[in-house]
Design a protein around this motif. Structure first.
Motif, PDB file in Angstrom:
ATOM      1  N   ASP A 148       0.832  -1.196   0.000  1.00 16.65           N
ATOM      2  CA  ASP A 148       0.000   0.000   0.000  1.00 16.65           C
ATOM      3  C   ASP A 148       0.876   1.259   0.000  1.00 16.65           C
ATOM      4  O   ASP A 148       2.045   1.228   0.398  1.00 16.65           O
ATOM      5  N   VAL A 149       0.284   2.353  -0.422  1.00 16.93           N
ATOM      6  CA  VAL A 149       0.951   3.659  -0.390  1.00 16.93           C
ATOM      7  C   VAL A 149       0.311   4.474   0.729  1.00 16.93           C
ATOM      8  O   VAL A 149      -0.870   4.822   0.670  1.00 16.93           O
ATOM      9  N   SER A 150       1.100   4.760   1.770  1.00 18.11           N
ATOM     10  CA  SER A 150       0.587   5.527   2.905  1.00 18.11           C
ATOM     11  C   SER A 150       1.051   6.983   2.816  1.00 18.11           C
ATOM     12  O   SER A 150       1.842   7.355   1.935  1.00 18.11           O
ATOM     13  N   GLU A 151       0.575   7.790   3.769  1.00 16.48           N
ATOM     14  CA  GLU A 151       0.993   9.191   3.815  1.00 16.48           C
ATOM     15  C   GLU A 151       2.505   9.300   4.046  1.00 16.48           C
ATOM     16  O   GLU A 151       3.151  10.234   3.562  1.00 16.48           O
TER      17      GLU A 151
ATOM     18  N   GLU B 298       4.816   7.378   2.825  1.00 13.44           N
ATOM     19  CA  GLU B 298       5.515   7.209   1.539  1.00 13.44           C
ATOM     20  C   GLU B 298       5.428   8.493   0.708  1.00 13.44           C
ATOM     21  O   GLU B 298       6.372   8.867   0.003  1.00 13.44           O
ATOM     22  N   ILE B 299       4.291   9.166   0.806  1.00 14.99           N
ATOM     23  CA  ILE B 299       4.144  10.432   0.083  1.00 14.99           C
ATOM     24  C   ILE B 299       5.119  11.459   0.647  1.00 14.99           C
ATOM     25  O   ILE B 299       5.780  12.194  -0.109  1.00 14.99           O
TER      26      ILE B 299
ATOM     27  N   THR C 281       8.599  10.744  -0.523  1.00 15.77           N
ATOM     28  CA  THR C 281       8.765  11.125  -1.929  1.00 15.77           C
ATOM     29  C   THR C 281       8.941  12.623  -2.066  1.00 15.77           C
ATOM     30  O   THR C 281       9.760  13.102  -2.871  1.00 15.77           O
TER      31      THR C 281
ATOM     32  N   ARG D 138      -0.120  16.389  -3.534  1.00 16.06           N
ATOM     33  CA  ARG D 138       0.001  15.132  -2.800  1.00 16.06           C
ATOM     34  C   ARG D 138      -0.808  14.020  -3.479  1.00 16.06           C
ATOM     35  O   ARG D 138      -0.377  12.874  -3.546  1.00 16.06           O
ATOM     36  N   GLU D 139      -1.978  14.369  -3.994  1.00 15.13           N
ATOM     37  CA  GLU D 139      -2.802  13.366  -4.678  1.00 15.13           C
ATOM     38  C   GLU D 139      -2.122  12.882  -5.962  1.00 15.13           C
ATOM     39  O   GLU D 139      -2.128  11.674  -6.272  1.00 15.13           O
TER      40      GLU D 139
ATOM     41  N   LYS E 191       0.576  10.564  -4.973  1.00 19.57           N
ATOM     42  CA  LYS E 191       0.005   9.291  -4.540  1.00 19.57           C
ATOM     43  C   LYS E 191      -0.381   8.428  -5.739  1.00 19.57           C
ATOM     44  O   LYS E 191      -0.101   7.217  -5.773  1.00 19.57           O
TER      45      LYS E 191
ATOM     46  N   GLN F 205       1.186   4.842  -6.590  1.00 17.87           N
ATOM     47  CA  GLN F 205       0.318   3.668  -6.703  1.00 17.87           C
ATOM     48  C   GLN F 205       0.544   2.960  -8.039  1.00 17.87           C
ATOM     49  O   GLN F 205       0.527   1.728  -8.105  1.00 17.87           O
TER      50      GLN F 205
END
Length: 446
Positions: free
Chosen positions: A131-134, A136-137, A140, A277-278, A281, A285
Protein backbone atom coordinates in the motif's frame (compact mmCIF):
# COMPACT_ATOMS: atom_id res chain seq x y z
CA UNK A 1 15.78 -36.85 -51.82
CA UNK A 2 16.14 -37.44 -48.07
CA UNK A 3 16.86 -40.49 -45.96
CA UNK A 4 14.81 -41.57 -42.97
CA UNK A 5 15.19 -39.45 -39.86
CA UNK A 6 17.88 -40.71 -37.48
CA UNK A 7 17.44 -40.17 -33.75
CA UNK A 8 20.77 -39.17 -32.20
CA UNK A 9 19.50 -38.05 -28.77
CA UNK A 10 16.39 -36.90 -26.95
CA UNK A 11 16.01 -33.94 -29.27
CA UNK A 12 18.84 -34.35 -31.78
CA UNK A 13 18.02 -35.71 -35.23
CA UNK A 14 19.85 -36.21 -38.53
CA UNK A 15 18.72 -36.39 -42.13
CA UNK A 16 20.87 -37.06 -45.19
CA UNK A 17 19.71 -35.13 -48.23
CA UNK A 18 20.97 -35.60 -51.78
CA UNK A 19 20.26 -34.44 -55.30
CA UNK A 20 21.83 -34.87 -58.77
CA UNK A 21 24.94 -32.88 -59.54
CA UNK A 22 23.43 -32.13 -62.96
CA UNK A 23 20.60 -30.20 -61.26
CA UNK A 24 23.18 -27.89 -59.68
CA UNK A 25 25.11 -27.40 -62.91
CA UNK A 26 21.94 -26.68 -64.86
CA UNK A 27 20.80 -24.07 -62.35
CA UNK A 28 24.28 -22.47 -62.19
CA UNK A 29 24.40 -22.13 -65.99
CA UNK A 30 20.92 -20.63 -65.99
CA UNK A 31 21.87 -18.01 -63.41
CA UNK A 32 25.18 -17.24 -65.16
CA UNK A 33 23.26 -16.43 -68.34
CA UNK A 34 21.01 -14.08 -66.41
CA UNK A 35 24.07 -12.47 -64.81
CA UNK A 36 25.69 -12.08 -68.24
CA UNK A 37 22.90 -9.78 -69.41
CA UNK A 38 24.17 -7.00 -67.14
CA UNK A 39 27.78 -8.04 -66.51
CA UNK A 40 30.49 -5.46 -67.17
CA UNK A 41 34.16 -5.95 -68.05
CA UNK A 42 36.88 -3.71 -69.53
CA UNK A 43 36.71 -3.71 -73.35
CA UNK A 44 33.16 -5.07 -73.53
CA UNK A 45 29.81 -3.41 -73.68
CA UNK A 46 27.39 -4.27 -70.86
CA UNK A 47 25.73 -7.60 -71.64
CA UNK A 48 28.37 -8.59 -74.21
CA UNK A 49 30.92 -10.10 -71.82
CA UNK A 50 31.78 -13.70 -72.84
CA UNK A 51 30.11 -16.34 -70.65
CA UNK A 52 33.48 -17.83 -69.67
CA UNK A 53 34.55 -14.49 -68.22
CA UNK A 54 31.25 -14.14 -66.40
CA UNK A 55 31.73 -17.64 -65.00
CA UNK A 56 35.28 -16.81 -63.86
CA UNK A 57 34.05 -13.69 -62.07
CA UNK A 58 30.72 -14.84 -60.63
CA UNK A 59 30.79 -18.64 -60.87
CA UNK A 60 31.87 -19.40 -57.28
CA UNK A 61 29.32 -17.00 -55.78
CA UNK A 62 26.46 -18.31 -57.93
CA UNK A 63 27.37 -21.94 -57.26
CA UNK A 64 27.33 -21.25 -53.51
CA UNK A 65 23.93 -19.57 -53.79
CA UNK A 66 22.51 -22.49 -55.79
CA UNK A 67 23.83 -25.05 -53.31
CA UNK A 68 22.44 -23.10 -50.35
CA UNK A 69 19.06 -22.78 -52.04
CA UNK A 70 18.82 -26.44 -52.99
CA UNK A 71 20.05 -27.76 -49.64
CA UNK A 72 17.75 -25.41 -47.74
CA UNK A 73 14.75 -26.34 -49.87
CA UNK A 74 15.50 -30.06 -49.63
CA UNK A 75 15.86 -29.84 -45.86
CA UNK A 76 12.62 -27.91 -45.43
CA UNK A 77 10.79 -30.41 -47.66
CA UNK A 78 12.17 -33.32 -45.64
CA UNK A 79 11.23 -31.66 -42.34
CA UNK A 80 7.68 -31.01 -43.56
CA UNK A 81 7.26 -34.53 -44.95
CA UNK A 82 8.28 -35.97 -41.57
CA UNK A 83 6.20 -33.46 -39.56
CA UNK A 84 9.31 -32.23 -37.74
CA UNK A 85 9.25 -29.02 -35.69
CA UNK A 86 12.84 -27.90 -36.14
CA UNK A 87 14.32 -25.86 -33.29
CA UNK A 88 16.80 -23.26 -34.51
CA UNK A 89 18.92 -23.90 -37.58
CA UNK A 90 20.36 -27.20 -38.81
CA UNK A 91 24.09 -27.87 -38.98
CA UNK A 92 24.61 -28.96 -42.59
CA UNK A 93 27.90 -30.51 -43.75
CA UNK A 94 28.86 -32.22 -47.03
CA UNK A 95 28.80 -36.00 -46.90
CA UNK A 96 32.05 -37.58 -48.03
CA UNK A 97 30.47 -40.69 -49.49
CA UNK A 98 27.79 -40.07 -52.09
CA UNK A 99 26.41 -42.04 -55.01
CA UNK A 100 27.97 -41.29 -58.37
CA UNK A 101 26.57 -38.14 -59.89
CA UNK A 102 24.97 -37.10 -56.61
CA UNK A 103 25.68 -34.44 -53.98
CA UNK A 104 24.88 -35.45 -50.42
CA UNK A 105 24.73 -33.54 -47.13
CA UNK A 106 24.14 -34.49 -43.51
CA UNK A 107 21.76 -32.14 -41.70
CA UNK A 108 21.96 -32.43 -37.91
CA UNK A 109 19.40 -30.51 -35.91
CA UNK A 110 17.17 -30.44 -32.84
CA UNK A 111 13.40 -30.65 -32.66
CA UNK A 112 11.07 -28.89 -30.25
CA UNK A 113 10.39 -30.95 -27.13
CA UNK A 114 7.17 -32.28 -25.73
CA UNK A 115 6.14 -30.07 -22.80
CA UNK A 116 4.42 -31.84 -19.92
CA UNK A 117 2.80 -29.40 -17.47
CA UNK A 118 1.85 -30.87 -14.11
CA UNK A 119 -1.28 -30.33 -12.06
CA UNK A 120 -1.58 -26.56 -11.61
CA UNK A 121 -4.29 -26.94 -8.97
CA UNK A 122 -1.68 -28.47 -6.64
CA UNK A 123 0.81 -25.63 -7.13
CA UNK A 124 1.36 -23.22 -4.22
CA UNK A 125 2.20 -19.61 -5.13
CA UNK A 126 2.88 -16.72 -2.76
CA UNK A 127 1.94 -13.33 -4.18
CA UNK A 128 2.62 -9.91 -2.66
CA UNK A 129 0.70 -6.70 -2.10
CA UNK A 130 1.73 -3.25 -0.87
CA UNK A 131 0.00 0.00 0.00
CA UNK A 132 0.95 3.66 -0.39
CA UNK A 133 0.59 5.53 2.90
CA UNK A 134 0.99 9.19 3.82
CA UNK A 135 4.51 8.34 5.04
CA UNK A 136 5.51 7.21 1.54
CA UNK A 137 4.14 10.43 0.08
CA UNK A 138 6.18 12.44 2.63
CA UNK A 139 9.34 10.49 1.75
CA UNK A 140 8.76 11.13 -1.93
CA UNK A 141 8.33 14.84 -1.32
CA UNK A 142 11.63 14.87 0.60
CA UNK A 143 13.34 13.17 -2.37
CA UNK A 144 11.82 15.70 -4.76
CA UNK A 145 13.05 18.54 -2.54
CA UNK A 146 16.58 17.12 -2.53
CA UNK A 147 16.47 16.87 -6.32
CA UNK A 148 15.78 20.60 -6.39
CA UNK A 149 18.38 21.62 -3.84
CA UNK A 150 20.42 24.76 -4.45
CA UNK A 151 23.59 25.84 -2.72
CA UNK A 152 24.73 29.13 -1.19
CA UNK A 153 28.06 30.26 0.18
CA UNK A 154 28.17 29.18 3.80
CA UNK A 155 28.54 32.00 6.33
CA UNK A 156 27.30 34.73 3.98
CA UNK A 157 23.92 36.22 4.76
CA UNK A 158 21.35 35.81 2.02
CA UNK A 159 17.65 35.45 1.27
CA UNK A 160 17.53 32.07 3.00
CA UNK A 161 20.00 32.76 5.80
CA UNK A 162 23.74 32.16 6.15
CA UNK A 163 23.83 28.39 6.64
CA UNK A 164 25.50 28.61 10.04
CA UNK A 165 29.17 28.54 11.04
CA UNK A 166 31.41 28.41 7.92
CA UNK A 167 33.03 25.04 8.60
CA UNK A 168 32.54 21.93 6.48
CA UNK A 169 29.76 19.67 7.73
CA UNK A 170 27.69 16.79 6.34
CA UNK A 171 25.27 18.03 3.70
CA UNK A 172 27.58 20.85 2.59
CA UNK A 173 28.99 20.97 -0.93
CA UNK A 174 32.76 21.40 -0.77
CA UNK A 175 35.18 22.26 -3.54
CA UNK A 176 38.72 21.11 -2.85
CA UNK A 177 42.17 20.79 -4.37
CA UNK A 178 43.93 17.58 -3.46
CA UNK A 179 47.11 15.69 -4.21
CA UNK A 180 48.00 12.17 -3.16
CA UNK A 181 51.28 10.28 -3.13
CA UNK A 182 52.50 6.80 -2.27
CA UNK A 183 56.02 6.57 -0.85
CA UNK A 184 56.48 10.22 -1.80
CA UNK A 185 55.52 9.71 -5.45
CA UNK A 186 52.33 11.15 -6.94
CA UNK A 187 50.18 8.60 -8.76
CA UNK A 188 47.78 8.93 -11.73
CA UNK A 189 44.32 10.06 -10.65
CA UNK A 190 45.55 11.19 -7.26
CA UNK A 191 45.49 14.91 -8.01
CA UNK A 192 42.70 17.36 -8.83
CA UNK A 193 41.82 21.04 -8.61
CA UNK A 194 38.35 22.45 -8.04
CA UNK A 195 36.84 19.03 -7.26
CA UNK A 196 33.31 19.35 -5.83
CA UNK A 197 31.28 16.83 -3.85
CA UNK A 198 28.63 16.79 -1.12
CA UNK A 199 29.79 15.59 2.27
CA UNK A 200 27.86 12.64 3.64
CA UNK A 201 26.74 11.21 0.30
CA UNK A 202 29.51 8.59 0.30
CA UNK A 203 31.03 9.56 -3.05
CA UNK A 204 34.49 9.72 -1.49
CA UNK A 205 36.28 7.19 0.69
CA UNK A 206 35.46 7.57 4.42
CA UNK A 207 38.95 8.84 5.36
CA UNK A 208 38.71 11.54 2.68
CA UNK A 209 35.35 12.79 3.92
CA UNK A 210 36.44 12.62 7.57
CA UNK A 211 39.48 14.77 6.82
CA UNK A 212 37.32 17.36 5.03
CA UNK A 213 34.85 17.74 7.89
CA UNK A 214 35.57 20.79 10.06
CA UNK A 215 37.76 22.63 7.52
CA UNK A 216 37.29 26.29 6.72
CA UNK A 217 37.91 27.86 3.32
CA UNK A 218 41.65 28.19 2.73
CA UNK A 219 42.59 25.53 5.30
CA UNK A 220 44.56 22.41 4.38
CA UNK A 221 45.01 19.01 5.95
CA UNK A 222 47.36 16.11 5.31
CA UNK A 223 46.17 12.63 6.21
CA UNK A 224 46.76 8.93 5.39
CA UNK A 225 44.22 7.08 3.24
CA UNK A 226 44.13 3.30 2.83
CA UNK A 227 42.66 2.11 -0.45
CA UNK A 228 40.50 -1.03 -0.18
CA UNK A 229 41.84 -4.28 -1.65
CA UNK A 230 38.98 -4.29 -4.16
CA UNK A 231 39.38 -0.62 -5.15
CA UNK A 232 38.66 -0.03 -8.85
CA UNK A 233 42.10 1.55 -9.37
CA UNK A 234 44.27 -1.58 -9.42
CA UNK A 235 47.54 0.41 -9.18
CA UNK A 236 46.63 1.72 -5.74
CA UNK A 237 44.29 -1.01 -4.44
CA UNK A 238 45.38 -2.21 -1.02
CA UNK A 239 47.98 0.56 -0.62
CA UNK A 240 48.15 3.52 1.77
CA UNK A 241 48.59 7.00 0.33
CA UNK A 242 49.28 10.40 1.88
CA UNK A 243 46.79 13.06 0.79
CA UNK A 244 46.79 16.82 1.23
CA UNK A 245 43.50 18.61 0.68
CA UNK A 246 42.78 22.34 0.60
CA UNK A 247 39.23 23.64 0.93
CA UNK A 248 38.60 26.24 -1.78
CA UNK A 249 34.85 26.72 -1.55
CA UNK A 250 32.15 25.87 0.98
CA UNK A 251 28.39 25.94 0.27
CA UNK A 252 25.38 24.93 2.31
CA UNK A 253 22.33 23.18 0.91
CA UNK A 254 19.00 24.95 0.85
CA UNK A 255 15.97 22.75 0.22
CA UNK A 256 12.91 24.44 -1.30
CA UNK A 257 9.94 24.92 0.99
CA UNK A 258 6.87 22.77 0.36
CA UNK A 259 4.67 25.60 -0.81
CA UNK A 260 2.67 26.67 -3.85
CA UNK A 261 5.83 27.41 -5.85
CA UNK A 262 7.13 23.94 -5.10
CA UNK A 263 3.84 22.40 -6.24
CA UNK A 264 3.95 24.43 -9.46
CA UNK A 265 7.46 23.15 -10.13
CA UNK A 266 5.94 19.64 -10.08
CA UNK A 267 3.36 20.54 -12.70
CA UNK A 268 0.44 21.54 -10.45
CA UNK A 269 -0.59 24.72 -12.25
CA UNK A 270 -2.54 26.35 -9.40
CA UNK A 271 -0.01 25.36 -6.72
CA UNK A 272 -2.58 23.42 -4.70
CA UNK A 273 -0.66 21.30 -2.16
CA UNK A 274 -3.50 18.81 -1.66
CA UNK A 275 -3.62 18.22 -5.41
CA UNK A 276 0.17 17.84 -5.46
CA UNK A 277 0.00 15.13 -2.80
CA UNK A 278 -2.80 13.37 -4.68
CA UNK A 279 -0.78 13.42 -7.92
CA UNK A 280 2.22 11.97 -6.08
CA UNK A 281 0.00 9.29 -4.54
CA UNK A 282 -1.42 8.30 -7.93
CA UNK A 283 2.07 8.04 -9.42
CA UNK A 284 3.32 5.97 -6.49
CA UNK A 285 0.32 3.67 -6.70
CA UNK A 286 1.03 3.14 -10.40
CA UNK A 287 4.65 2.33 -9.63
CA UNK A 288 3.66 0.00 -6.78
CA UNK A 289 1.15 -1.76 -9.02
CA UNK A 290 3.87 -2.33 -11.61
CA UNK A 291 6.31 -3.71 -9.03
CA UNK A 292 3.66 -5.96 -7.49
CA UNK A 293 2.71 -7.27 -10.92
CA UNK A 294 6.38 -8.01 -11.72
CA UNK A 295 6.93 -9.81 -8.40
CA UNK A 296 3.79 -11.88 -8.81
CA UNK A 297 4.63 -12.73 -12.40
CA UNK A 298 8.05 -13.91 -11.31
CA UNK A 299 6.42 -16.14 -8.67
CA UNK A 300 4.17 -17.68 -11.33
CA UNK A 301 7.07 -18.24 -13.72
CA UNK A 302 9.13 -19.90 -10.98
CA UNK A 303 6.19 -22.18 -10.23
CA UNK A 304 5.76 -23.11 -13.90
CA UNK A 305 9.43 -24.02 -14.21
CA UNK A 306 9.08 -26.37 -11.25
CA UNK A 307 5.88 -28.03 -12.43
CA UNK A 308 6.78 -28.45 -16.14
CA UNK A 309 8.94 -31.22 -17.55
CA UNK A 310 10.78 -30.73 -20.84
CA UNK A 311 14.14 -30.93 -22.54
CA UNK A 312 15.43 -27.54 -23.69
CA UNK A 313 17.04 -27.45 -27.16
CA UNK A 314 20.70 -26.48 -26.88
CA UNK A 315 20.42 -24.70 -30.22
CA UNK A 316 17.83 -22.28 -28.87
CA UNK A 317 19.88 -21.64 -25.71
CA UNK A 318 22.96 -20.83 -27.81
CA UNK A 319 20.97 -18.47 -30.05
CA UNK A 320 19.43 -16.65 -27.10
CA UNK A 321 22.81 -16.41 -25.37
CA UNK A 322 24.22 -14.70 -28.45
CA UNK A 323 21.20 -12.39 -28.56
CA UNK A 324 21.60 -11.42 -24.88
CA UNK A 325 25.32 -10.79 -25.35
CA UNK A 326 24.65 -8.48 -28.29
CA UNK A 327 21.86 -6.67 -26.41
CA UNK A 328 24.25 -6.10 -23.50
CA UNK A 329 26.93 -4.75 -25.83
CA UNK A 330 24.48 -2.36 -27.48
CA UNK A 331 23.09 -1.21 -24.14
CA UNK A 332 26.57 -0.44 -22.79
CA UNK A 333 27.50 1.37 -26.01
CA UNK A 334 24.35 3.52 -25.77
CA UNK A 335 25.39 4.46 -22.23
CA UNK A 336 28.61 5.88 -23.65
CA UNK A 337 30.89 3.02 -22.63
CA UNK A 338 33.69 1.95 -24.96
CA UNK A 339 32.99 -1.73 -25.58
CA UNK A 340 34.76 -2.06 -28.92
CA UNK A 341 37.42 -4.46 -27.63
CA UNK A 342 35.49 -5.88 -24.68
CA UNK A 343 34.69 -9.60 -25.05
CA UNK A 344 31.11 -10.70 -24.45
CA UNK A 345 31.28 -14.51 -24.27
CA UNK A 346 27.85 -15.96 -24.93
CA UNK A 347 28.52 -18.56 -22.23
CA UNK A 348 28.10 -15.83 -19.59
CA UNK A 349 24.46 -15.55 -20.59
CA UNK A 350 23.71 -19.27 -20.92
CA UNK A 351 21.91 -19.63 -17.58
CA UNK A 352 19.62 -16.67 -18.24
CA UNK A 353 19.06 -17.83 -21.81
CA UNK A 354 18.14 -21.34 -20.65
CA UNK A 355 15.48 -19.91 -18.31
CA UNK A 356 14.09 -17.64 -21.03
CA UNK A 357 13.88 -20.45 -23.58
CA UNK A 358 12.38 -22.87 -21.05
CA UNK A 359 9.71 -20.35 -20.06
CA UNK A 360 9.02 -19.53 -23.68
CA UNK A 361 8.30 -23.19 -24.45
CA UNK A 362 6.12 -23.60 -21.36
CA UNK A 363 4.13 -20.45 -22.09
CA UNK A 364 3.68 -21.45 -25.72
CA UNK A 365 2.24 -24.78 -24.60
CA UNK A 366 -0.10 -23.16 -22.07
CA UNK A 367 -1.28 -20.53 -24.52
CA UNK A 368 -1.95 -23.06 -27.26
CA UNK A 369 -3.73 -25.53 -25.00
CA UNK A 370 -5.91 -22.94 -23.27
CA UNK A 371 -6.41 -20.26 -25.94
CA UNK A 372 -4.68 -17.53 -23.96
CA UNK A 373 -3.55 -15.47 -26.96
CA UNK A 374 -3.64 -11.67 -26.64
CA UNK A 375 -6.77 -10.15 -28.15
CA UNK A 376 -6.74 -6.82 -30.04
CA UNK A 377 -8.88 -5.32 -27.26
CA UNK A 378 -6.37 -6.36 -24.59
CA UNK A 379 -3.46 -4.97 -26.60
CA UNK A 380 -5.21 -1.63 -27.07
CA UNK A 381 -6.09 -1.46 -23.36
CA UNK A 382 -2.46 -2.13 -22.41
CA UNK A 383 -1.17 0.62 -24.69
CA UNK A 384 -3.79 3.04 -23.37
CA UNK A 385 -2.65 2.22 -19.84
CA UNK A 386 0.93 3.04 -20.81
CA UNK A 387 -0.25 6.26 -22.44
CA UNK A 388 -1.82 7.61 -19.22
CA UNK A 389 1.50 8.91 -17.96
CA UNK A 390 2.28 10.81 -21.19
CA UNK A 391 1.25 14.29 -22.20
CA UNK A 392 -0.26 13.19 -25.53
CA UNK A 393 -1.71 9.66 -25.28
CA UNK A 394 -2.56 9.66 -28.99
CA UNK A 395 1.11 9.85 -29.87
CA UNK A 396 1.75 6.75 -27.73
CA UNK A 397 -0.94 4.82 -29.60
CA UNK A 398 0.53 5.94 -32.90
CA UNK A 399 4.03 4.95 -31.76
CA UNK A 400 3.01 1.33 -31.13
CA UNK A 401 0.53 0.81 -33.95
CA UNK A 402 2.92 2.20 -36.56
CA UNK A 403 5.51 -0.53 -35.94
CA UNK A 404 4.67 -4.25 -36.00
CA UNK A 405 7.67 -5.09 -33.85
CA UNK A 406 6.62 -2.67 -31.11
CA UNK A 407 3.07 -3.98 -31.26
CA UNK A 408 4.46 -7.50 -30.96
CA UNK A 409 6.19 -6.52 -27.72
CA UNK A 410 2.86 -5.41 -26.25
CA UNK A 411 1.18 -8.59 -27.47
CA UNK A 412 3.87 -10.67 -25.74
CA UNK A 413 3.37 -8.69 -22.53
CA UNK A 414 -0.40 -9.22 -22.60
CA UNK A 415 0.09 -12.90 -23.37
CA UNK A 416 2.27 -13.27 -20.27
CA UNK A 417 -0.37 -11.52 -18.17
CA UNK A 418 -3.01 -13.89 -19.54
CA UNK A 419 -0.87 -16.84 -18.46
CA UNK A 420 -0.32 -15.33 -15.00
CA UNK A 421 -4.06 -14.77 -14.53
CA UNK A 422 -4.82 -18.30 -15.73
CA UNK A 423 -2.27 -19.95 -13.42
CA UNK A 424 -3.24 -17.89 -10.38
CA UNK A 425 -6.87 -18.83 -11.03
CA UNK A 426 -6.03 -22.52 -10.73
CA UNK A 427 -3.27 -22.67 -8.12
CA UNK A 428 -3.28 -22.32 -4.34
CA UNK A 429 -2.49 -18.66 -3.75
CA UNK A 430 -1.45 -16.95 -0.54
CA UNK A 431 -0.83 -13.21 -0.34
CA UNK A 432 1.85 -11.53 1.76
CA UNK A 433 1.96 -7.82 2.56
CA UNK A 434 5.36 -6.28 1.91
CA UNK A 435 6.71 -2.92 3.03
CA UNK A 436 6.80 -0.14 0.46
CA UNK A 437 10.57 0.31 0.80
CA UNK A 438 11.20 -3.41 0.35
CA UNK A 439 9.07 -3.51 -2.78
CA UNK A 440 10.61 -0.40 -4.33
CA UNK A 441 14.09 -1.69 -3.61
CA UNK A 442 13.48 -4.89 -5.55
CA UNK A 443 13.94 -5.45 -9.25
CA UNK A 444 11.83 -8.46 -9.94
CA UNK A 445 12.13 -9.74 -13.48
CA UNK A 446 10.64 -12.86 -14.90
Amino acid sequence: MATAVETLGKLERRITISFPLTDVRTEVEKRLKVQARTAKAPGFRPGKVPLKMVAAQYGYQIESEVLNDKVGRAFNDAANENNLRVAGFPDIVPKEEAAEGQLAFDATFEVYPEVAIGDLTAVEIETVQADVSEAEIDKTIDILRKQRVHFHTKGEAGEHGDGGEPIAANGDRVTVDFVGSIDGVEFPGGKAEGYAFVLGEGRMLPEFEAATLGLKVGESKTFPLSFPEDYHGKDVAGKTASFTITLQKLEWAHLPEVDAEFAKSLGVADGDLAKMREDIKVNLQREVAGRVKARNKEAVMDALIKVAELEVPKTLIAQDSERLAEMTRQDMAQRGMNVKDVPFPAELFAEKAERRVRLGLILSQLVGDNKLQATPEQVKAQIEDFAQSYEDPREVLKYYYSDRRRLGEIEALVLEENVVTYVLGLSKVTTKAVAFDELMGSNAQA
